[in-house]
Design a protein around this motif. Sequence first.
Motif, PDB file in Angstrom:
ATOM      1  N   LYS A   1      31.864  40.794  38.304  1.00  0.00           N
ATOM      2  CA  LYS A   1      32.696  41.961  38.030  1.00  0.00           C
ATOM      3  C   LYS A   1      32.994  42.703  39.325  1.00  0.00           C
ATOM      4  O   LYS A   1      32.158  42.768  40.225  1.00  0.00           O
ATOM      5  CB  LYS A   1      31.993  42.915  37.064  1.00  0.00           C
ATOM      6  CG  LYS A   1      31.788  42.333  35.683  1.00  0.00           C
ATOM      7  CD  LYS A   1      31.149  43.339  34.775  1.00  0.00           C
ATOM      8  CE  LYS A   1      30.950  42.734  33.378  1.00  0.00           C
ATOM      9  NZ  LYS A   1      30.322  43.680  32.472  1.00  0.00           N
ATOM     10  N   ARG A   2      34.210  43.280  39.410  1.00  0.00           N
ATOM     11  CA  ARG A   2      34.600  44.069  40.580  1.00  0.00           C
ATOM     12  C   ARG A   2      33.715  45.305  40.679  1.00  0.00           C
ATOM     13  O   ARG A   2      33.479  45.992  39.685  1.00  0.00           O
ATOM     14  CB  ARG A   2      36.060  44.483  40.466  1.00  0.00           C
ATOM     15  CG  ARG A   2      36.590  45.130  41.713  1.00  0.00           C
ATOM     16  CD  ARG A   2      38.117  45.233  41.655  1.00  0.00           C
ATOM     17  NE  ARG A   2      38.608  45.851  42.845  1.00  0.00           N
ATOM     18  CZ  ARG A   2      39.057  47.105  42.905  1.00  0.00           C
ATOM     19  NH1 ARG A   2      39.113  47.837  41.811  1.00  0.00           N
ATOM     20  NH2 ARG A   2      39.477  47.601  44.037  1.00  0.00           N
ATOM     21  N   VAL A   3      33.226  45.593  41.863  1.00  0.00           N
ATOM     22  CA  VAL A   3      32.304  46.706  42.081  1.00  0.00           C
ATOM     23  C   VAL A   3      33.076  48.017  42.232  1.00  0.00           C
ATOM     24  O   VAL A   3      33.992  48.111  43.043  1.00  0.00           O
ATOM     25  CB  VAL A   3      31.438  46.432  43.331  1.00  0.00           C
ATOM     26  CG1 VAL A   3      30.586  47.634  43.678  1.00  0.00           C
ATOM     27  CG2 VAL A   3      30.568  45.206  43.113  1.00  0.00           C
ATOM     28  N   THR A   4      32.671  49.015  41.461  1.00  0.00           N
ATOM     29  CA  THR A   4      33.247  50.358  41.561  1.00  0.00           C
ATOM     30  C   THR A   4      32.561  51.102  42.712  1.00  0.00           C
ATOM     31  O   THR A   4      31.516  50.666  43.221  1.00  0.00           O
ATOM     32  CB  THR A   4      33.022  51.154  40.268  1.00  0.00           C
ATOM     33  OG1 THR A   4      31.607  51.309  40.077  1.00  0.00           O
ATOM     34  CG2 THR A   4      33.636  50.451  39.066  1.00  0.00           C
ATOM     35  N   LYS A   5      33.117  52.240  43.111  1.00  0.00           N
ATOM     36  CA  LYS A   5      32.498  53.044  44.170  1.00  0.00           C
ATOM     37  C   LYS A   5      31.086  53.464  43.779  1.00  0.00           C
ATOM     38  O   LYS A   5      30.179  53.469  44.607  1.00  0.00           O
ATOM     39  CB  LYS A   5      33.344  54.281  44.468  1.00  0.00           C
ATOM     40  CG  LYS A   5      34.629  53.983  45.184  1.00  0.00           C
ATOM     41  CD  LYS A   5      35.408  55.256  45.469  1.00  0.00           C
ATOM     42  CE  LYS A   5      36.711  54.926  46.159  1.00  0.00           C
ATOM     43  NZ  LYS A   5      37.489  56.134  46.464  1.00  0.00           N
ATOM     44  N   GLU A   6      30.905  53.818  42.517  1.00  0.00           N
ATOM     45  CA  GLU A   6      29.597  54.263  42.040  1.00  0.00           C
ATOM     46  C   GLU A   6      28.579  53.134  42.101  1.00  0.00           C
ATOM     47  O   GLU A   6      27.448  53.332  42.536  1.00  0.00           O
ATOM     48  CB  GLU A   6      29.706  54.802  40.605  1.00  0.00           C
ATOM     49  CG  GLU A   6      30.512  56.073  40.486  1.00  0.00           C
ATOM     50  CD  GLU A   6      32.025  55.838  40.462  1.00  0.00           C
ATOM     51  OE1 GLU A   6      32.476  54.684  40.328  1.00  0.00           O
ATOM     52  OE2 GLU A   6      32.767  56.818  40.605  1.00  0.00           O
ATOM     53  N   LEU A   7      28.982  51.932  41.657  1.00  0.00           N
ATOM     54  CA  LEU A   7      28.073  50.788  41.694  1.00  0.00           C
ATOM     55  C   LEU A   7      27.767  50.386  43.128  1.00  0.00           C
ATOM     56  O   LEU A   7      26.634  50.044  43.462  1.00  0.00           O
ATOM     57  CB  LEU A   7      28.664  49.600  40.924  1.00  0.00           C
ATOM     58  CG  LEU A   7      27.800  48.335  40.893  1.00  0.00           C
ATOM     59  CD1 LEU A   7      26.407  48.620  40.342  1.00  0.00           C
ATOM     60  CD2 LEU A   7      28.483  47.254  40.066  1.00  0.00           C
ATOM     61  N   LYS A   8      28.776  50.467  44.001  1.00  0.00           N
ATOM     62  CA  LYS A   8      28.569  50.133  45.404  1.00  0.00           C
ATOM     63  C   LYS A   8      27.519  51.059  46.012  1.00  0.00           C
ATOM     64  O   LYS A   8      26.626  50.609  46.727  1.00  0.00           O
ATOM     65  CB  LYS A   8      29.892  50.248  46.168  1.00  0.00           C
ATOM     66  CG  LYS A   8      29.799  49.881  47.623  1.00  0.00           C
ATOM     67  CD  LYS A   8      31.186  49.980  48.270  1.00  0.00           C
ATOM     68  CE  LYS A   8      31.140  49.815  49.755  1.00  0.00           C
ATOM     69  NZ  LYS A   8      32.454  49.965  50.372  1.00  0.00           N
TER      70      LYS A   8
ATOM     71  N   GLU B   1      37.524  42.794  48.481  1.00  0.00           N
ATOM     72  CA  GLU B   1      37.033  43.318  47.221  1.00  0.00           C
ATOM     73  C   GLU B   1      35.618  42.823  47.075  1.00  0.00           C
ATOM     74  O   GLU B   1      35.294  41.704  47.453  1.00  0.00           O
ATOM     75  CB  GLU B   1      37.879  42.830  46.048  1.00  0.00           C
ATOM     76  CG  GLU B   1      39.256  43.464  45.989  1.00  0.00           C
ATOM     77  CD  GLU B   1      39.993  43.046  44.736  1.00  0.00           C
ATOM     78  OE1 GLU B   1      39.669  43.582  43.662  1.00  0.00           O
ATOM     79  OE2 GLU B   1      40.873  42.200  44.846  1.00  0.00           O
TER      80      GLU B   1
END
Length: 79
Positions: free
Chosen positions: A11-18, A5
């Motif tokens: 904060k956990r990274v979303t696909k969009e943020l990645k 992860e």
Amino acid sequence: SWGAELFHCGKRVTKELKLSLCQDMAAKGHVETANLMSSELGGRRCEIVSAPNTRDDLVGKTCIVQEYVVISDQYRVRM
């Protein structure tokens, strides 16, 4: 693979943020790192389960996925 992860600023990274982070990295000249992080396995640790006959010493070793090689349906890894 043991899975992974990605966290950024706690904060956990979303696909969009990645995707956004990868674009920022590439723009700053860190293209190889951006490509690795944007790939499906994105730097995950893996265990080698098979190798050419001359490299039995690699089986069971832990490595990091660098890229997927479409032509051979295999992964290029870093020890």
